[in-house]
Write a protein that holds these residues in place. Sequence first.
Motif, PDB file in Angstrom:
ATOM      1  N   ARG A 237      77.789 -48.757   2.013  1.00  0.00           N
ATOM      2  CA  ARG A 237      77.223 -47.483   2.456  1.00  0.00           C
ATOM      3  C   ARG A 237      76.492 -46.776   1.307  1.00  0.00           C
ATOM      4  NH1 ARG A 237      81.818 -44.723   4.255  1.00  0.00           N
ATOM      5  NH2 ARG A 237      81.613 -45.563   6.360  1.00  0.00           N
ATOM      6  N   SER A 238      77.051 -46.845   0.112  1.00  0.00           N
ATOM      7  CA  SER A 238      76.491 -46.113  -1.016  1.00  0.00           C
ATOM      8  C   SER A 238      75.429 -46.900  -1.783  1.00  0.00           C
ATOM      9  CB  SER A 238      77.615 -45.722  -1.985  1.00  0.00           C
ATOM     10  OG  SER A 238      78.269 -46.878  -2.486  1.00  0.00           O
ATOM     11  N   PHE A 239      75.239 -48.153  -1.441  1.00  0.00           N
ATOM     12  CA  PHE A 239      74.291 -48.993  -2.181  1.00  0.00           C
ATOM     13  C   PHE A 239      72.841 -48.639  -1.881  1.00  0.00           C
ATOM     14  CE2 PHE A 239      71.827 -53.036  -2.514  1.00  0.00           C
ATOM     15  CZ  PHE A 239      71.930 -53.201  -3.892  1.00  0.00           C
ATOM     16  N   HIS A 240      72.581 -48.255  -0.627  1.00  0.00           N
ATOM     17  CA  HIS A 240      71.196 -48.008  -0.207  1.00  0.00           C
ATOM     18  C   HIS A 240      71.209 -47.090   1.011  1.00  0.00           C
ATOM     19  CE1 HIS A 240      66.929 -48.840   0.396  1.00  0.00           C
ATOM     20  NE2 HIS A 240      67.171 -49.149   1.654  1.00  0.00           N
ATOM     21  N   ALA A 241      70.125 -46.328   1.185  1.00  0.00           N
ATOM     22  CA  ALA A 241      69.960 -45.532   2.406  1.00  0.00           C
ATOM     23  C   ALA A 241      69.406 -46.453   3.481  1.00  0.00           C
ATOM     24  CB  ALA A 241      69.010 -44.367   2.144  1.00  0.00           C
ATOM     25  N   TRP A 242      70.250 -46.868   4.404  1.00  0.00           N
ATOM     26  CA  TRP A 242      69.903 -47.926   5.350  1.00  0.00           C
ATOM     27  C   TRP A 242      69.064 -47.446   6.532  1.00  0.00           C
ATOM     28  CZ3 TRP A 242      70.426 -52.291   3.030  1.00  0.00           C
ATOM     29  CH2 TRP A 242      71.469 -52.495   2.120  1.00  0.00           C
ATOM     30  N   GLY A 243      68.773 -46.175   6.602  1.00  0.00           N
ATOM     31  CA  GLY A 243      67.856 -45.686   7.625  1.00  0.00           C
ATOM     32  C   GLY A 243      68.504 -45.248   8.915  1.00  0.00           C
ATOM     33  N   ILE A 244      69.838 -45.191   8.940  1.00  0.00           N
ATOM     34  CA  ILE A 244      70.532 -44.742  10.145  1.00  0.00           C
ATOM     35  C   ILE A 244      71.812 -44.040   9.714  1.00  0.00           C
ATOM     36  CG2 ILE A 244      71.684 -46.985  10.432  1.00  0.00           C
ATOM     37  CD1 ILE A 244      71.553 -46.526  13.467  1.00  0.00           C
ATOM     38  N   ALA A 245      72.053 -42.872  10.274  1.00  0.00           N
ATOM     39  CA  ALA A 245      73.246 -42.107   9.926  1.00  0.00           C
ATOM     40  C   ALA A 245      74.468 -42.700  10.626  1.00  0.00           C
ATOM     41  CB  ALA A 245      73.064 -40.650  10.338  1.00  0.00           C
ATOM     42  N   PRO A 246      75.654 -42.540  10.026  1.00  0.00           N
ATOM     43  CA  PRO A 246      76.860 -43.075  10.660  1.00  0.00           C
ATOM     44  C   PRO A 246      77.033 -42.639  12.113  1.00  0.00           C
ATOM     45  CG  PRO A 246      77.344 -42.409   8.424  1.00  0.00           C
ATOM     46  CD  PRO A 246      75.939 -41.961   8.709  1.00  0.00           C
ATOM     47  N   HIS A 247      76.691 -41.365  12.431  1.00  0.00           N
ATOM     48  CA  HIS A 247      76.891 -40.902  13.807  1.00  0.00           C
ATOM     49  C   HIS A 247      75.870 -41.524  14.772  1.00  0.00           C
ATOM     50  CE1 HIS A 247      73.760 -38.054  12.412  1.00  0.00           C
ATOM     51  NE2 HIS A 247      73.400 -38.003  13.689  1.00  0.00           N
ATOM     52  N   GLU A 248      74.772 -42.048  14.249  1.00  0.00           N
ATOM     53  CA  GLU A 248      73.777 -42.722  15.088  1.00  0.00           C
ATOM     54  C   GLU A 248      74.137 -44.191  15.324  1.00  0.00           C
ATOM     55  OE1 GLU A 248      69.729 -40.355  13.701  1.00  0.00           O
ATOM     56  OE2 GLU A 248      70.485 -42.003  12.465  1.00  0.00           O
ATOM     57  N   ALA A 249      75.050 -44.696  14.509  1.00  0.00           N
ATOM     58  CA  ALA A 249      75.401 -46.113  14.589  1.00  0.00           C
ATOM     59  C   ALA A 249      76.025 -46.484  15.929  1.00  0.00           C
ATOM     60  CB  ALA A 249      76.349 -46.480  13.449  1.00  0.00           C
ATOM     61  N   VAL A 250      76.734 -45.540  16.552  1.00  0.00           N
ATOM     62  CA  VAL A 250      77.388 -45.833  17.834  1.00  0.00           C
ATOM     63  C   VAL A 250      76.352 -46.187  18.893  1.00  0.00           C
ATOM     64  CG1 VAL A 250      78.823 -44.919  19.678  1.00  0.00           C
ATOM     65  CG2 VAL A 250      79.360 -44.364  17.307  1.00  0.00           C
ATOM     66  N   SER A 251      75.295 -45.387  18.985  1.00  0.00           N
ATOM     67  CA  SER A 251      74.250 -45.650  19.972  1.00  0.00           C
ATOM     68  C   SER A 251      73.595 -47.007  19.715  1.00  0.00           C
ATOM     69  CB  SER A 251      73.188 -44.543  19.915  1.00  0.00           C
ATOM     70  OG  SER A 251      72.168 -44.786  20.855  1.00  0.00           O
ATOM     71  N   ARG A 252      73.314 -47.290  18.450  1.00  0.00           N
ATOM     72  CA  ARG A 252      72.682 -48.580  18.122  1.00  0.00           C
ATOM     73  C   ARG A 252      73.618 -49.743  18.446  1.00  0.00           C
ATOM     74  NH1 ARG A 252      68.259 -49.662  14.835  1.00  0.00           N
ATOM     75  NH2 ARG A 252      67.786 -47.501  15.346  1.00  0.00           N
ATOM     76  N   PHE A 253      74.915 -49.561  18.203  1.00  0.00           N
ATOM     77  CA  PHE A 253      75.901 -50.589  18.511  1.00  0.00           C
ATOM     78  C   PHE A 253      75.945 -50.873  20.005  1.00  0.00           C
ATOM     79  CE2 PHE A 253      80.086 -52.286  19.421  1.00  0.00           C
ATOM     80  CZ  PHE A 253      80.330 -53.154  18.364  1.00  0.00           C
ATOM     81  N   ILE A 254      75.890 -49.820  20.807  1.00  0.00           N
ATOM     82  CA  ILE A 254      75.901 -49.991  22.262  1.00  0.00           C
ATOM     83  C   ILE A 254      74.710 -50.829  22.710  1.00  0.00           C
ATOM     84  CG2 ILE A 254      75.601 -48.766  24.451  1.00  0.00           C
ATOM     85  CD1 ILE A 254      77.230 -46.452  23.189  1.00  0.00           C
ATOM     86  N   LEU A 255      73.529 -50.509  22.189  1.00  0.00           N
ATOM     87  CA  LEU A 255      72.326 -51.255  22.564  1.00  0.00           C
ATOM     88  C   LEU A 255      72.428 -52.726  22.171  1.00  0.00           C
ATOM     89  CD1 LEU A 255      69.499 -48.730  21.600  1.00  0.00           C
ATOM     90  CD2 LEU A 255      70.138 -49.456  23.907  1.00  0.00           C
ATOM     91  N   ASN A 256      72.917 -52.988  20.962  1.00  0.00           N
ATOM     92  CA  ASN A 256      72.917 -54.357  20.440  1.00  0.00           C
ATOM     93  C   ASN A 256      74.092 -55.200  20.906  1.00  0.00           C
ATOM     94  OD1 ASN A 256      70.529 -54.132  18.967  1.00  0.00           O
ATOM     95  ND2 ASN A 256      71.570 -53.305  17.178  1.00  0.00           N
ATOM     96  N   ASN A 257      75.216 -54.565  21.213  1.00  0.00           N
ATOM     97  CA  ASN A 257      76.424 -55.328  21.520  1.00  0.00           C
ATOM     98  C   ASN A 257      76.856 -55.264  22.976  1.00  0.00           C
ATOM     99  OD1 ASN A 257      76.452 -54.550  18.575  1.00  0.00           O
ATOM    100  ND2 ASN A 257      78.184 -55.940  18.582  1.00  0.00           N
ATOM    101  N   GLU A 258      76.610 -54.139  23.638  1.00  0.00           N
ATOM    102  CA  GLU A 258      77.098 -53.984  24.994  1.00  0.00           C
ATOM    103  C   GLU A 258      75.987 -54.102  26.040  1.00  0.00           C
ATOM    104  OE1 GLU A 258      79.326 -50.350  25.204  1.00  0.00           O
ATOM    105  OE2 GLU A 258      80.574 -50.875  23.472  1.00  0.00           O
TER     106      GLU A 258
END
Length: 271
Positions: A237-258
């Motif tokens: 998490r601290s190595f680089h700004a990956w372009g997505i906030a932790p709270h946004e990760a849930v929505s992205r996870f739903i799209l990619n996994n469910e």
Amino acid sequence: MAYPLEGITLRAHHKDSIDYLAGKLSLDPSILAIIIAGSVAKGIAREDSDIDCYLVVSDEMFEEKKRQDQLFYFAKEGCDYTGGYFDGKIIPYHFLEAAALRGSEPTRASFEKAFVAFSQIPGVDDLVAKIPVYPEKNREKNFQDFFAQVELYGGYFANRAIETGNEYLLIYSIGQVTLFAGRLLLAYNRVLFPCHKSMMAVLRTLTHIPERYFELQEDMLLNTNRETIRAFVECIRSFHAWGIAPHEAVSRFILNNEWNWLEDEPPLSDR
């Protein structure tokens, strides 16, 4: 021998075996090209390494082999050394075109330093050279997608597994964290993901990597608990700004996994 040897270091017995394969299969008109890949092509083969290859065949032969579930080539004949054999995959020409255009990273990586040992196809060398190229257009999206996997599996799912004593979910979760943390670092360094078997070795060649990465990873894998998982996730998490906030990760996870079945066929694991 038709293939170029400049810049390619081959052991004598591997070269003799490739010569044999090319001489034998070139007599078959349905064999359009032979592409040597793997450790032999990379010049890092052991004495007893097998010879990985792609056999480019006519569309008719490919469809026949596909119907028969025989899209592989295995032979010991011609490999007259201890442990030697040919380990091949049978592909049509349009597979090479598709791989250069939109191939997965493991497919692209499998063609790194590959060379053509025999060909009836003009320009196939140039096409093969276009395959093992890092897909830059995917990089920023990969940062976001992969980080979402690390966040969800390293947070919610790992914690739920520990709380409920679900050992399967815990093992799966830390496996996914390990995988996608590695994928993030490969993408950051613009290095192709080779396959699960080779990922750790390739990660150790990277120039840019978090401090204590392998130490924290090993601690998580061998001493799995909330603290070791949290420490490993935080180093990513601290190595680089990956372009997505932790709270946004849930929505992205739903799209990619469910909901990954909405536009394409469900992945094999979800059928």
